[in-house]
Design a protein around this motif. Structure first.
Motif, PDB file in Angstrom:
ATOM      1  N   ASP A 118     -17.960 -21.337 -55.971  1.00  0.00           N
ATOM      2  CA  ASP A 118     -17.585 -19.992 -56.368  1.00  0.00           C
ATOM      3  C   ASP A 118     -17.852 -19.851 -57.865  1.00  0.00           C
ATOM      4  OD1 ASP A 118     -15.814 -17.470 -55.567  1.00  0.00           O
ATOM      5  OD2 ASP A 118     -15.229 -18.149 -57.571  1.00  0.00           O
ATOM      6  N   GLU A 119     -18.607 -18.840 -58.243  1.00  0.00           N
ATOM      7  CA  GLU A 119     -18.997 -18.678 -59.641  1.00  0.00           C
ATOM      8  C   GLU A 119     -17.839 -18.265 -60.542  1.00  0.00           C
ATOM      9  OE1 GLU A 119     -23.411 -17.179 -59.846  1.00  0.00           O
ATOM     10  OE2 GLU A 119     -22.361 -16.181 -58.178  1.00  0.00           O
ATOM     11  N   ASP A 120     -16.779 -17.712 -59.963  1.00  0.00           N
ATOM     12  CA  ASP A 120     -15.630 -17.302 -60.769  1.00  0.00           C
ATOM     13  C   ASP A 120     -14.631 -18.451 -60.951  1.00  0.00           C
ATOM     14  OD1 ASP A 120     -16.586 -14.667 -61.103  1.00  0.00           O
ATOM     15  OD2 ASP A 120     -15.749 -14.096 -59.153  1.00  0.00           O
ATOM     16  N   SER A 121     -14.207 -19.053 -59.842  1.00  0.00           N
ATOM     17  CA  SER A 121     -13.194 -20.115 -59.917  1.00  0.00           C
ATOM     18  C   SER A 121     -13.807 -21.478 -60.232  1.00  0.00           C
ATOM     19  CB  SER A 121     -12.430 -20.211 -58.594  1.00  0.00           C
ATOM     20  OG  SER A 121     -13.265 -20.724 -57.566  1.00  0.00           O
ATOM     21  N   LEU A 122     -15.117 -21.624 -60.009  1.00  0.00           N
ATOM     22  CA  LEU A 122     -15.857 -22.880 -60.188  1.00  0.00           C
ATOM     23  C   LEU A 122     -15.388 -23.978 -59.232  1.00  0.00           C
ATOM     24  CD1 LEU A 122     -16.247 -22.939 -64.073  1.00  0.00           C
ATOM     25  CD2 LEU A 122     -17.849 -22.065 -62.360  1.00  0.00           C
ATOM     26  N   GLU A 123     -14.741 -23.585 -58.144  1.00  0.00           N
ATOM     27  CA  GLU A 123     -14.349 -24.532 -57.100  1.00  0.00           C
ATOM     28  C   GLU A 123     -15.566 -24.809 -56.224  1.00  0.00           C
ATOM     29  OE1 GLU A 123     -11.232 -24.956 -53.391  1.00  0.00           O
ATOM     30  OE2 GLU A 123     -10.960 -23.342 -54.820  1.00  0.00           O
ATOM     31  N   ALA A 124     -15.783 -26.088 -55.905  1.00  0.00           N
ATOM     32  CA  ALA A 124     -17.001 -26.483 -55.200  1.00  0.00           C
ATOM     33  C   ALA A 124     -16.723 -27.337 -53.973  1.00  0.00           C
ATOM     34  CB  ALA A 124     -17.916 -27.252 -56.145  1.00  0.00           C
ATOM     35  N   ASP A 178     -22.405 -30.477 -65.340  1.00  0.00           N
ATOM     36  CA  ASP A 178     -23.171 -29.485 -66.102  1.00  0.00           C
ATOM     37  C   ASP A 178     -22.674 -28.068 -65.856  1.00  0.00           C
ATOM     38  OD1 ASP A 178     -24.750 -31.474 -67.184  1.00  0.00           O
ATOM     39  OD2 ASP A 178     -26.531 -30.999 -65.978  1.00  0.00           O
ATOM     40  N   ARG A 179     -22.166 -27.825 -64.672  1.00  0.00           N
ATOM     41  CA  ARG A 179     -21.686 -26.488 -64.311  1.00  0.00           C
ATOM     42  C   ARG A 179     -20.165 -26.359 -64.408  1.00  0.00           C
ATOM     43  NH1 ARG A 179     -26.181 -27.918 -62.435  1.00  0.00           N
ATOM     44  NH2 ARG A 179     -27.898 -26.501 -61.993  1.00  0.00           N
ATOM     45  N   LYS A 180     -19.513 -27.452 -64.837  1.00  0.00           N
ATOM     46  CA  LYS A 180     -18.054 -27.493 -64.994  1.00  0.00           C
ATOM     47  C   LYS A 180     -17.323 -27.152 -63.691  1.00  0.00           C
ATOM     48  CE  LYS A 180     -18.050 -26.463 -69.949  1.00  0.00           C
ATOM     49  NZ  LYS A 180     -19.382 -26.790 -70.268  1.00  0.00           N
ATOM     50  N   LEU A 181     -17.843 -27.691 -62.582  1.00  0.00           N
ATOM     51  CA  LEU A 181     -17.272 -27.427 -61.267  1.00  0.00           C
ATOM     52  C   LEU A 181     -16.119 -28.385 -60.975  1.00  0.00           C
ATOM     53  CD1 LEU A 181     -20.594 -27.042 -59.241  1.00  0.00           C
ATOM     54  CD2 LEU A 181     -19.194 -25.221 -60.256  1.00  0.00           C
ATOM     55  N   THR A 182     -15.214 -27.935 -60.120  1.00  0.00           N
ATOM     56  CA  THR A 182     -14.137 -28.768 -59.601  1.00  0.00           C
ATOM     57  C   THR A 182     -14.367 -28.919 -58.106  1.00  0.00           C
ATOM     58  OG1 THR A 182     -12.584 -27.933 -61.243  1.00  0.00           O
ATOM     59  CG2 THR A 182     -11.645 -28.974 -59.279  1.00  0.00           C
ATOM     60  N   VAL A 183     -14.587 -30.144 -57.661  1.00  0.00           N
ATOM     61  CA  VAL A 183     -14.856 -30.389 -56.239  1.00  0.00           C
ATOM     62  C   VAL A 183     -13.539 -30.454 -55.485  1.00  0.00           C
ATOM     63  CG1 VAL A 183     -15.853 -31.992 -54.562  1.00  0.00           C
ATOM     64  CG2 VAL A 183     -16.985 -31.599 -56.762  1.00  0.00           C
ATOM     65  N   SER A 184     -13.394 -29.579 -54.494  1.00  0.00           N
ATOM     66  CA  SER A 184     -12.179 -29.565 -53.683  1.00  0.00           C
ATOM     67  C   SER A 184     -12.405 -30.173 -52.299  1.00  0.00           C
ATOM     68  CB  SER A 184     -11.649 -28.135 -53.529  1.00  0.00           C
ATOM     69  OG  SER A 184     -12.598 -27.324 -52.867  1.00  0.00           O
ATOM     70  N   ARG A 185     -13.681 -30.268 -51.891  1.00  0.00           N
ATOM     71  CA  ARG A 185     -13.992 -30.809 -50.565  1.00  0.00           C
ATOM     72  C   ARG A 185     -15.322 -31.551 -50.607  1.00  0.00           C
ATOM     73  NH1 ARG A 185     -11.988 -25.795 -50.007  1.00  0.00           N
ATOM     74  NH2 ARG A 185     -10.275 -25.462 -48.568  1.00  0.00           N
ATOM     75  N   ILE A 186     -15.382 -32.609 -49.792  1.00  0.00           N
ATOM     76  CA  ILE A 186     -16.637 -33.313 -49.548  1.00  0.00           C
ATOM     77  C   ILE A 186     -16.806 -33.384 -48.040  1.00  0.00           C
ATOM     78  CG2 ILE A 186     -17.911 -35.478 -49.781  1.00  0.00           C
ATOM     79  CD1 ILE A 186     -16.289 -36.000 -52.332  1.00  0.00           C
ATOM     80  N   VAL A 187     -17.939 -32.913 -47.547  1.00  0.00           N
ATOM     81  CA  VAL A 187     -18.197 -32.872 -46.114  1.00  0.00           C
ATOM     82  C   VAL A 187     -19.396 -33.764 -45.810  1.00  0.00           C
ATOM     83  CG1 VAL A 187     -18.826 -31.395 -44.169  1.00  0.00           C
ATOM     84  CG2 VAL A 187     -17.339 -30.501 -45.973  1.00  0.00           C
TER      85      VAL A 187
END
Length: 67
Positions: free
Chosen positions: A20-26, A44-53
């Protein structure tokens, strides 16, 4: 919502990162080999990973197990 593709490993597995480009949740799908490449993309995109599938490709299972 964005979906990006990263090709990783000797088997050229497609790893997808949806975020999500707003929350940066990935969510990372089929991380496979080359974790440094995937981590760099996330950092690089400052993402926070919430799930790995994982979709049960043998290359992904081996990469996650460290073999």
């Amino acid at each position: 919502m964005k979906i990006e593709n990263i090709v990783v490993g000797q088997l050229q597995v497609n790893c997808f990162i949806s975020y999500d480009e707003d929350s940066l949740e990935a969510m990372v799908v089929d991380p496979g080999d080359e974790p440094d490449k995937i981590i760099k993309f996330i950092e690089d995109r400052k993402l926070t990973v919430s799930r790995i599938v994982c979709t049960m490709h043998i290359s992904i299972i081996l990469a996650l197990s460290g073999d």
